[in-house]
Each structure stands twice: as structure tokens, then as C-alpha cells.
Design a protein around this motif. Structure first.
Motif, mmCIF file in Angstrom:
data_model
loop_
_atom_site.group_PDB
_atom_site.id
_atom_site.type_symbol
_atom_site.label_atom_id
_atom_site.label_comp_id
_atom_site.label_asym_id
_atom_site.label_seq_id
_atom_site.Cartn_x
_atom_site.Cartn_y
_atom_site.Cartn_z
ATOM 1 N N ARG A 1 1.048 7.189 -0.765
ATOM 2 C CA ARG A 1 2.507 7.121 -0.717
ATOM 3 C C ARG A 1 2.933 5.688 -1.015
ATOM 4 N NH1 ARG A 1 4.906 11.351 2.240
ATOM 5 N NH2 ARG A 1 6.867 10.374 1.595
ATOM 6 N N GLY A 2 3.934 5.543 -1.877
ATOM 7 C CA GLY A 2 4.446 4.216 -2.180
ATOM 8 C C GLY A 2 3.414 3.286 -2.790
ATOM 9 N N VAL B 1 8.694 1.837 8.461
ATOM 10 C CA VAL B 1 7.639 2.105 7.487
ATOM 11 C C VAL B 1 7.163 0.776 6.928
ATOM 12 C CG1 VAL B 1 7.078 3.201 5.278
ATOM 13 C CG2 VAL B 1 8.637 4.332 6.865
ATOM 14 N N VAL B 2 5.837 0.652 6.732
ATOM 15 C CA VAL B 2 5.282 -0.556 6.142
ATOM 16 C C VAL B 2 4.154 -0.164 5.200
ATOM 17 C CG1 VAL B 2 3.584 -0.944 7.997
ATOM 18 C CG2 VAL B 2 4.428 -2.894 6.646
ATOM 19 N N ASP B 3 3.985 -0.919 4.115
ATOM 20 C CA ASP B 3 2.880 -0.661 3.201
ATOM 21 C C ASP B 3 1.555 -0.937 3.899
ATOM 22 O OD1 ASP B 3 4.505 0.013 0.993
ATOM 23 O OD2 ASP B 3 4.861 -2.104 0.588
ATOM 24 N N SER C 1 -1.492 -1.912 -2.387
ATOM 25 C CA SER C 1 -1.154 -1.019 -1.289
ATOM 26 C C SER C 1 -1.405 0.403 -1.749
ATOM 27 C CB SER C 1 0.312 -1.184 -0.869
ATOM 28 O OG SER C 1 0.650 -0.251 0.147
ATOM 29 N N GLN D 1 12.298 -0.137 6.256
ATOM 30 C CA GLN D 1 11.048 -0.539 5.624
ATOM 31 C C GLN D 1 10.839 -2.022 5.871
ATOM 32 O OE1 GLN D 1 9.696 1.107 2.138
ATOM 33 N NE2 GLN D 1 8.003 -0.321 2.054
ATOM 34 N N TYR E 1 -0.616 7.266 9.283
ATOM 35 C CA TYR E 1 -0.862 6.717 7.942
ATOM 36 C C TYR E 1 -0.719 7.822 6.911
ATOM 37 C CZ TYR E 1 -3.332 4.662 3.963
ATOM 38 O OH TYR E 1 -3.673 4.204 2.711
ATOM 39 N N THR F 1 14.563 8.631 5.137
ATOM 40 C CA THR F 1 13.359 9.389 4.837
ATOM 41 C C THR F 1 13.589 10.862 5.149
ATOM 42 O OG1 THR F 1 10.949 9.457 5.189
ATOM 43 C CG2 THR F 1 12.341 9.065 7.131
ATOM 44 N N LYS G 1 1.517 0.595 -4.836
ATOM 45 C CA LYS G 1 2.010 -0.666 -5.386
ATOM 46 C C LYS G 1 0.852 -1.419 -6.034
ATOM 47 C CE LYS G 1 5.883 -0.917 -2.201
ATOM 48 N NZ LYS G 1 5.690 0.473 -1.749
ATOM 49 N N LEU H 1 0.298 -7.334 2.494
ATOM 50 C CA LEU H 1 0.955 -6.107 2.913
ATOM 51 C C LEU H 1 2.126 -6.462 3.827
ATOM 52 C CD1 LEU H 1 -2.246 -3.989 3.607
ATOM 53 C CD2 LEU H 1 -0.607 -3.668 1.737
ATOM 54 N N GLN I 1 1.323 4.254 3.005
ATOM 55 C CA GLN I 1 2.338 3.716 3.905
ATOM 56 C C GLN I 1 2.051 4.174 5.326
ATOM 57 O OE1 GLN I 1 6.132 4.929 2.101
ATOM 58 N NE2 GLN I 1 6.341 2.852 1.302
#
Length: 294
Positions: free
Chosen positions: A268-269, A250-252, A142, A220, A264, A211, A271, A281, A145
Motif C-alpha cells: 500500500r502506498g 498512517v505512516v509509510d 517504502s 498521514q 501493517y 481513508t 514509494k 520512512l 503502510q
């Protein structure tokens, strides 16, 4: 980060056991001063309560010198049952080594990364460890986010979101593994939901977060089958969350998600994973995020 070599004779790497908890917590508090002792005690307690996975370590590994723990990496192993057979994942977490022993930090993680049939993840890498992650063979699954407002999606009135509870009849519409995921994550403080759309059941796990410097509550996505399913059920999710006063999720992601209203945020974040099969994801099940908390 030093090149891997032999450990000095007075320094050893070994599995963590329950008798080590005090030393492990001391080391983690030195490495992560923003976390208090209660956070790490809860983390270890929750690891102790998780079912053992085959022969894998329950807690992780420690670097020890003169009976003092000077480095720690926690390991969160989980077994996933899929159509193609069982899969083992290991979320590496809380990698911390005292400053004078950091040349041996990579050896601590390398001790874990011996199985080629295990998928290893690092979902919260510190910026200082990114080069080491790449050197150890980790690659991103990922790269950003996607923040979205599910209430802006329309959905037929026949589509609805249901909070999971033991006597919910719609649980029978899911597989055994998905029922387990929803029940276990609800017990860990997540919001587990089933969306019924066009007579089909879609499972979701949402992790409460905050956030914008902790000012705005949001969720999330910790589990969905796919981002396509998430977009399909967003309207039903949005109606459910709106009753709780929550607008933002929020989602990856690797790019903007078709069918969702939001924005988008690249880089960020981040992984990372290493192994035969990257997590999809929107799947953060049984990782440090839900077991230890954000």
C-alpha cells in the motif's frame, strides 16, 4: 515503454515556463481526468511560490509538438540541510503523456534524471509506470503502510503535544531546518506539532487525509525524525489528536512498527527513489502530497 532513442525532429523536450501553464494544465487534465483544473492551477501556483533551488527547474519538463504540449512531468526540488552537508531531493510528480506519444514518455523523465548527486523520488507511481520506474533505476524505499491508533499508547502527563505557532517558545529547542519544515508545512495546511517528552523536543508534521473510501478522517505522518521517535511520542500525539476527534494515523513502513498499536498493510502506498540517499520512512516533506494535496 519504448527503448530510449532520439526524439523525432518535430518533437522536443524542454523546461516548462509560466507561459506554458494553460497547455500544461490541459495535458494534466487529459492524463488525470479525476482531477479538475483548479487542482493543477493550485499545484503550479504553489510551485511558483517555492524558493528556487540552485540551477534546477522550478516546474519540470514538457514534451511539445507543433506548439502543443503533449507530455508533462513536474519536478519538486528541495534543499535539505543535515549534519553531513546539504542534500537535494527532487520529487517527480504528475507524469502524463498523451497516448500517441507514450513511446517517448521515458525520455521525458530521463531528461530530469541526469544528476547523480540528487535523490529523486516517486511517491505515487501509477501501476502502468512501475516497469518504467525500475528500468530508469528507481527502487522502493517504502513497501507498505502502517495504520495505528496513537491514543492507545500510554505517555507520562509530562509529555505533551503542542501545535506550532510563531510565538511558541519550544520552537527554540529545534534546529533551524526543523523550524523551517514545521512553519512551511503549517502554512500548507498540515498540522505541525512539537512533542515534549522528558525535556526533549520532537518535531512532527501530520497531513490530513481520509481513508476507507473517504469515510474516516485520519492523519498521514509527513515528517518525523524516525519511526522510533514516533513510537516514543505516540501517546502524547494521541492525546492531542483525540481532542480533535481523530483516532487513526498512517505512516509509510516496510514492516510492523514496534511500540505502536495498529496493523501493517503491505503493498500500500508504494514509494520509490533513485539516487545517493533514500528518504527516511515518515519523511514526505515538500512532496506533492503536501504541496498539491492528496
Amino acid at each position: 515503454m519504448a527503448v530510449l532513442g532520439a526524439l523525432p525532429s518535430d518533437l522536443r523536450c524542454r523546461p516548462i515556463c509560466e507561459a506554458d501553464w494553460e497547455g500544461v494544465v490541459d495535458c494534466l487534465c487529459r492524463g488525470f481526468p479525476e482531477r479538475d483544473r483548479s487542482y493543477w492551477i493550485q499545484a503550479l501556483t504553489r510551485l511558483s511560490q517555492r524558493p528556487a533551488v540552485a540551477e534546477f527547474q522550478r516546474y519540470g519538463f514538457a514534451l511539445e509538438k507543433a506548439d502543443r504540449i503533449v507530455g508533462v512531468v513536474l519536478t519538486l526540488y528541495s534543499r535539505y540541510r543535515g549534519q553531513d552537508g546539504d542534500e537535494i531531493r527532487c520529487n517527480l510528480s504528475s507524469w502524463s503523456v498523451d497516448a500517441e506519444f507514450r513511446p517517448y514518455a521515458a525520455m521525458l523523465v530521463a531528461k530530469v534524471l541526469r544528476r547523480r548527486d540528487v535523490t529523486y523520488t516517486n511517491i505515487s507511481p501509477a501501476p502502468a509506470t512501475l516497469k518504467a520506474n525500475w528500468a530508469l533505476g528507481f527502487r522502493p524505499f517504502s513497501t507498505g503502510q502502517f495504520a495505528f491508533l496513537p491514543a492507545l499508547n500510554s505517555a507520562p502527563r509530562s509529555c505533551r503535544g503542542l501545535e506550532v505557532r510563531p510565538d511558541l517558545a519550544e520552537m527554540a529547542m529545534l534546529s533551524d531546518s526543523e523550524r523551517y519544515i514545521l512553519s512551511e508545512h503549517a502554512a500548507l495546511g498540515c498540522l505541525s506539532l512539537i512533542c515534549i517528552c522528558d525535556g526533549e523536543a520532537f518535531p512532527f508534521v501530520l497531513m490530513p487525509r481520509r481513508t476507507l473510501r473517504g469515510l474516516i478522517p485520519c492523519f498521514q505522518i509527513a515528517y518525523c525524525r524516525s519511526l522510533t521517535d514516533l513510537a516514543q511520542c505516540a501517546g502524547a500525539l494521541g492525546r492531542f489528536l483525540l481532542r480533535r476527534g481523530i483516532l487513526l494515523c498512517v505512516v509509510d513502513a516496510k514492516e510492523p512498527i514496534a511500540g505502536l498499536y495498529g496493523w501493517y498493510r503491505p503493498n500500500r502506498g508504494l514509494k520509490y527513489f533513485k539516487g545517493p540517499r533514500p528518504p527516511s520512512l515518515g519523511d514526505l516533506t515538500f512532496t506533492e502530497l503536501v504541496l498539491f494535496g492528496p
